[in-house]
Design a protein around this motif. Structure first.
Motif, PDB file in Angstrom:
ATOM      1  N   ARG A   1     -47.441 -13.964   5.174  1.00  0.00           N
ATOM      2  CA  ARG A   1     -46.290 -13.668   6.011  1.00  0.00           C
ATOM      3  C   ARG A   1     -45.045 -14.446   5.588  1.00  0.00           C
ATOM      4  NH1 ARG A   1     -47.653 -11.284  10.941  1.00  0.00           N
ATOM      5  NH2 ARG A   1     -45.422 -11.385  11.418  1.00  0.00           N
ATOM      6  N   HIS A   2     -45.268 -15.574   5.015  1.00  0.00           N
ATOM      7  CA  HIS A   2     -44.100 -16.408   4.782  1.00  0.00           C
ATOM      8  C   HIS A   2     -44.349 -17.339   3.602  1.00  0.00           C
ATOM      9  CE1 HIS A   2     -40.764 -19.061   5.344  1.00  0.00           C
ATOM     10  NE2 HIS A   2     -41.538 -20.104   5.579  1.00  0.00           N
ATOM     11  N   TYR A   3     -43.487 -17.254   2.646  1.00  0.00           N
ATOM     12  CA  TYR A   3     -43.545 -18.210   1.554  1.00  0.00           C
ATOM     13  C   TYR A   3     -42.415 -19.210   1.743  1.00  0.00           C
ATOM     14  CZ  TYR A   3     -46.861 -15.539  -1.181  1.00  0.00           C
ATOM     15  OH  TYR A   3     -47.984 -14.912  -1.638  1.00  0.00           O
ATOM     16  N   ASN A   4     -42.753 -20.428   1.752  1.00  0.00           N
ATOM     17  CA  ASN A   4     -41.717 -21.440   1.890  1.00  0.00           C
ATOM     18  C   ASN A   4     -41.693 -22.194   0.569  1.00  0.00           C
ATOM     19  OD1 ASN A   4     -39.832 -23.129   2.769  1.00  0.00           O
ATOM     20  ND2 ASN A   4     -40.988 -23.978   4.481  1.00  0.00           N
ATOM     21  N   LEU A   5     -40.943 -21.677  -0.368  1.00  0.00           N
ATOM     22  CA  LEU A   5     -41.099 -22.129  -1.750  1.00  0.00           C
ATOM     23  C   LEU A   5     -39.759 -22.538  -2.346  1.00  0.00           C
ATOM     24  CD1 LEU A   5     -43.452 -19.254  -2.883  1.00  0.00           C
ATOM     25  CD2 LEU A   5     -44.099 -21.521  -2.111  1.00  0.00           C
ATOM     26  N   LYS A   6     -39.102 -23.417  -1.645  1.00  0.00           N
ATOM     27  CA  LYS A   6     -37.751 -23.764  -2.083  1.00  0.00           C
ATOM     28  C   LYS A   6     -37.646 -25.246  -2.390  1.00  0.00           C
ATOM     29  CE  LYS A   6     -36.021 -20.112   0.861  1.00  0.00           C
ATOM     30  NZ  LYS A   6     -35.217 -19.812   2.034  1.00  0.00           N
ATOM     31  N   GLY A   7     -38.455 -25.715  -3.284  1.00  0.00           N
ATOM     32  CA  GLY A   7     -38.424 -27.146  -3.511  1.00  0.00           C
ATOM     33  C   GLY A   7     -38.762 -27.543  -4.935  1.00  0.00           C
ATOM     34  N   TYR A   8     -37.966 -27.112  -5.876  1.00  0.00           N
ATOM     35  CA  TYR A   8     -38.244 -27.439  -7.273  1.00  0.00           C
ATOM     36  C   TYR A   8     -37.711 -28.825  -7.649  1.00  0.00           C
ATOM     37  CZ  TYR A   8     -39.889 -22.823  -8.508  1.00  0.00           C
ATOM     38  OH  TYR A   8     -40.624 -21.685  -8.617  1.00  0.00           O
ATOM     39  N   THR A   9     -38.532 -29.545  -8.384  1.00  0.00           N
ATOM     40  CA  THR A   9     -38.124 -30.838  -8.922  1.00  0.00           C
ATOM     41  C   THR A   9     -38.386 -30.787 -10.419  1.00  0.00           C
ATOM     42  OG1 THR A   9     -38.658 -32.001  -6.891  1.00  0.00           O
ATOM     43  CG2 THR A   9     -38.619 -33.322  -8.904  1.00  0.00           C
ATOM     44  N   SER A  10     -37.362 -31.150 -11.222  1.00  0.00           N
ATOM     45  CA  SER A  10     -37.503 -31.045 -12.676  1.00  0.00           C
ATOM     46  C   SER A  10     -37.087 -32.334 -13.355  1.00  0.00           C
ATOM     47  CB  SER A  10     -36.607 -29.928 -13.224  1.00  0.00           C
ATOM     48  OG  SER A  10     -36.656 -28.794 -12.387  1.00  0.00           O
ATOM     49  N   ILE A  11     -37.671 -32.620 -14.496  1.00  0.00           N
ATOM     50  CA  ILE A  11     -37.147 -33.715 -15.311  1.00  0.00           C
ATOM     51  C   ILE A  11     -37.056 -33.292 -16.782  1.00  0.00           C
ATOM     52  CG2 ILE A  11     -38.037 -35.523 -13.764  1.00  0.00           C
ATOM     53  CD1 ILE A  11     -39.947 -36.293 -15.963  1.00  0.00           C
ATOM     54  N   ASP A  12     -36.176 -33.968 -17.502  1.00  0.00           N
ATOM     55  CA  ASP A  12     -35.955 -33.668 -18.918  1.00  0.00           C
ATOM     56  C   ASP A  12     -35.293 -34.894 -19.557  1.00  0.00           C
ATOM     57  OD1 ASP A  12     -35.903 -32.240 -21.272  1.00  0.00           O
ATOM     58  OD2 ASP A  12     -34.396 -30.780 -20.628  1.00  0.00           O
ATOM     59  N   ASP A  13     -35.312 -34.946 -20.868  1.00  0.00           N
ATOM     60  CA  ASP A  13     -34.610 -35.987 -21.628  1.00  0.00           C
ATOM     61  C   ASP A  13     -34.866 -37.399 -21.085  1.00  0.00           C
ATOM     62  OD1 ASP A  13     -33.533 -34.251 -23.488  1.00  0.00           O
ATOM     63  OD2 ASP A  13     -31.769 -33.820 -22.261  1.00  0.00           O
ATOM     64  N   VAL A  14     -36.058 -37.900 -21.372  1.00  0.00           N
ATOM     65  CA  VAL A  14     -36.430 -39.245 -20.924  1.00  0.00           C
ATOM     66  C   VAL A  14     -36.216 -40.234 -22.064  1.00  0.00           C
ATOM     67  CG1 VAL A  14     -38.293 -40.694 -20.050  1.00  0.00           C
ATOM     68  CG2 VAL A  14     -38.135 -38.300 -19.338  1.00  0.00           C
ATOM     69  N   TYR A  15     -35.484 -41.317 -21.779  1.00  0.00           N
ATOM     70  CA  TYR A  15     -35.188 -42.360 -22.765  1.00  0.00           C
ATOM     71  C   TYR A  15     -35.859 -43.649 -22.325  1.00  0.00           C
ATOM     72  CZ  TYR A  15     -31.330 -39.293 -24.199  1.00  0.00           C
ATOM     73  OH  TYR A  15     -30.574 -38.228 -24.622  1.00  0.00           O
ATOM     74  N   VAL A  16     -36.643 -44.257 -23.197  1.00  0.00           N
ATOM     75  CA  VAL A  16     -37.227 -45.558 -22.882  1.00  0.00           C
ATOM     76  C   VAL A  16     -36.795 -46.527 -23.984  1.00  0.00           C
ATOM     77  CG1 VAL A  16     -39.363 -46.822 -22.468  1.00  0.00           C
ATOM     78  CG2 VAL A  16     -39.178 -44.433 -21.750  1.00  0.00           C
ATOM     79  N   TYR A  17     -35.977 -47.517 -23.619  1.00  0.00           N
ATOM     80  CA  TYR A  17     -35.440 -48.480 -24.585  1.00  0.00           C
ATOM     81  C   TYR A  17     -36.150 -49.814 -24.381  1.00  0.00           C
ATOM     82  CZ  TYR A  17     -31.316 -45.357 -24.126  1.00  0.00           C
ATOM     83  OH  TYR A  17     -30.460 -44.290 -24.044  1.00  0.00           O
ATOM     84  N   ASN A  18     -36.531 -50.497 -25.470  1.00  0.00           N
ATOM     85  CA  ASN A  18     -37.174 -51.802 -25.273  1.00  0.00           C
ATOM     86  C   ASN A  18     -36.132 -52.928 -25.211  1.00  0.00           C
ATOM     87  OD1 ASN A  18     -36.606 -51.842 -28.014  1.00  0.00           O
ATOM     88  ND2 ASN A  18     -38.554 -52.785 -28.614  1.00  0.00           N
TER      89      ASN A  18
END
Ligand code: NAG
Ligand code: NAG
Ligand code: NAG
Ligand code: NAG
Ligand code: NAG
Ligand code: NAG
Ligand code: CA
Ligand code: CA
Length: 534
Positions: A365-382
């Motif tokens: 009856r109901h899709y409650n599907l409005k919650g996208y979380t995304s990540i990209d371009d991760v930098y790890v510097y020492n």
């Protein structure tokens, strides 16, 4: 025979041109492949004859210079201007040397390829083997000698660059000590920052291995990180990945549609699911800096939590972000001190969602599907975040319409995607250049045409961030990961023309028409310009 002589001539002309370019480099003269270096250290400044700062600069506070005797006794305003001038002189020398160096390195390769070609042509054309052999050997000797000279020049330049960088680093330190002791901060002059001895582990999630980040397996109704392209859902961000800003780019996201649990009511507490993306192990260092790009959009967006996992345990999150932000990409930054980084550790990105669907009498009856979380371009510097330079060494600054950027010119031709990657490695907000005004176009043209090696390298154009892969003949700038329309345009007559239906990338193409624009195949290799907004 004439082919070989012609070739030898061409080769020596190239070689001579190189020497000529190098010899008018101020301070660097060449003899027998040796760089005789002589920097004139300027001492002009804005101080008056008494050595006081004779300006209205609001940040230079004369009242504090009296109290500076508690700091550096010998440090005066005059010293600062002197150091400043020295640094600018050194800096422009380094830039020139670097360009010449790149140019030389390229010419070495070209020469080897040409040699191979002409030799085979000759062998097929001529029949007198003895003559050919003698000819080849004598020319080869000449070429070998020239190649050796070029190689030694390159090596000399390399050493000289290292030395200049070290000197510049020291002068830059002196300057900042001096300024600090006088309590002077000059917001218009940013000291060029040098790369330290840190390394960057960068992931753009374009390749299948995800740079050794691992996705926790998701079974049943568990949540999971997926790899996506473009826009997943009209209610959610992003519209393109953050790296390329084009349909062929990838990012990671949690998908609230994957297996949303059923609920008989709108109570969502038991719909909670989370997913983890875990980095490879990073070796110990005093500090680490982590930067990553995220979007969180939709009414049911959960949160992102980042952990620095030491040993087997998560501890508390080192970063938390909650709820609906917007469709744009945003950068998160985490500074990790030695409590986390003294032993090997991992970074864990955890995201959650409460999406659900209701189920009544056998029907969804109901899709409650409005919650996208995304990540990209991760930098790890020492190293710590403050040690990571905003702009790469040798880049040039320019301001147009209140936007200041630094620009770096890369002469080694690359495909559009590979060029973007180089720019991304330079800084988290780096990308290929977006030409937003006539002023910016003019700056790029002037910079290139005032530099012999850039002019030479840019014969076949420079890549920009412009791309119409998403929608043919609707070019957009892609530097933000949220592509936007070209406001200013400077197309060459008849362009864009999408020849062969494969031209999706915008090139500053026509050198003889002040680099008016054309569209080309993104797989073609061209020099390129990176831009970092600061
Ligand atoms: C020379 O060419 C080879 C192969 O094309 C390439 O891998 C290398 O990076 C080039 N070297 C320079 C200095 O451009
Ligand atoms: C030129 O250099 C190549 C490789 O360094 C070498 O094999 C060849 O013998 C040299 N030719 C002559 C004529 O010295
Ligand atoms: C960062 O890592 C590199 C390579 O492991 C190492 O050479 C360098 O010393 C490290 N830098 C710091 C500040 O720990
Ligand atoms: C991933 O792991 C492999 C094997 O340990 C290693 O060779 C490779 O360099 C790693 N890749 C990255 C991007 O860290
Ligand atoms: C630049 O910024 C200043 C101060 O914020 C503002 O007064 C000026 O109108 C801006 N200029 C342009 C071209 O946007
Ligand atoms: C586009 O250019 C016009 C005229 O220069 C300017 O008024 C407008 O604000 C620009 N729009 C954007 C989105 O930059
Ligand atoms: Ca990406
Ligand atoms: Ca075209």
């Amino acid at each position: 025979m004439s082919a070989m002589f012609y070739f030898t001539l061409v080769f020596f002309c190239l070689y001579q041109t190189t020497l000529c370019q190098l010899s008018f480099d101020p301070g660097c003269s060449f003899s027998n492949g040796q760089c005789i270096y002589n920097v004139k250290l300027g001492h002009e400044g804005q101080c008056d004859s008494a050595g006081k700062r004779a300006t209205t600069d609001a940040t230079a506070q004369p009242s504090t210079s009296g109290s500076s005797s508690s700091g550096l006794q010998s440090c005066s305003c005059k010293d600062i201007d002197g150091l400043n001038a020295n640094m600018n002189t050194l800096w422009s020398s380094i830039t020139k040397l670097q360009n010449n160096f790149n140019n030389l390195a390229q010419e070495l390769n070209v020469t080897q390829e040409q040699l191979g070609m002409k030799e085979s042509e000759l062998a097929a054309l001529l029949t007198d083997k003895n003559n050919i052999q003698a000819l080849l050997t004598s020319n080869e000797l000449l070429l070998n000698k020239s190649k050796a000279e070029l190689a030694s020049t390159v090596e000399t330049l390399n050493k000289e660059l290292d030395r200049l960088r070290a000197t510049l680093g020291k002068t830059s330190d002196d300057l900042s000590v001096c300024k600090t002791s006088l309590n002077m901060v000059d917001p218009t002059h940013t000291t060029p920052v040098l790369y330290g001895d840190f390394v960057t582990h960068y992931c753009d999630f374009e390749e299948g291995t995800n740079c050794n980040y691992t996705i926790e397996s998701c079974t049943g109704s568990a949540e999971c990180w997926y790899k996506g392209t473009g826009r997943q859902n009209v209610y959610s961000g992003p519209i393109e990945d953050h790296t390329l800003g084009a349909p062929s780019g990838h990012y990671m996201f949690i998908n609230p549609e994957a297996s949303p649990p059923y609920h008989s009511s709108t109570t969502t507490s038991s719909a909670y699911r989370s997913a983890r993306l875990t980095s490879p192990i990073f070796p110990p260092s005093n500090n680490y800096c982590v930067r990553f790009w995220y979007t969180m959009h939709g009414s049911d967006t959960g949160s992102i939590r980042v952990y620095a996992q030491v040993g087997g345990g998560d501890g508390y999150p080192v970063y938390t972000k909650k709820g609906d932000v917007d469709k744009d990409w945003h950068m998160g930054q985490i500074q990790l001190d030695s409590e986390y980084t003294a032993s090997p550790f991992r970074i864990v990105f955890e995201a959650d969602t409460n999406s659900y669907r209701t189920y009544t009498s056998g029907h969804d009856r109901h899709y409650n599907l409005k919650g996208y979380t995304s990540i990209d371009d991760v930098y790890v510097y020492n190293t710590s975040c403050s040690n990571v330079p905003t702009c790469p060494a040798g880049s040039r600054r320019f301001t147009a319409n209140n936007v200041t950027s630094c620009y770096s010119f890369h002469v080694t031709p690359k495909s559009w995607n590979d060029a973007v990657k180089v720019c991304k490695m330079e800084a988290p907000n780096g990308h290929l250049v977006s030409v937003n005004s006539q002023k910016e176009q003019g700056f790029l043209y002037d910079t290139i045409s005032n530099d012999a090696s850039l002019t030479y390298a840019g014969t076949n154009g420079w890549y920009t961030s412009g791309n119409d892969e998403r929608n043919e003949n609707h070019f957009k700038w892609t530097d933000t990961g949220y592509p936007y329309d070209l406001n200013y345009t400077n197309w060459h007559m008849g362009q864009p023309n999408n020849v062969g239906d494969v031209q999706n990338c915008l090139l500053l193409q026509y050198r003889d028409a002040k680099y008016e624009w054309g569209d080309v195949n993104c797989a073609d290799k061209h020099p390129f310009i990176c831009e970092i907004h600061i």
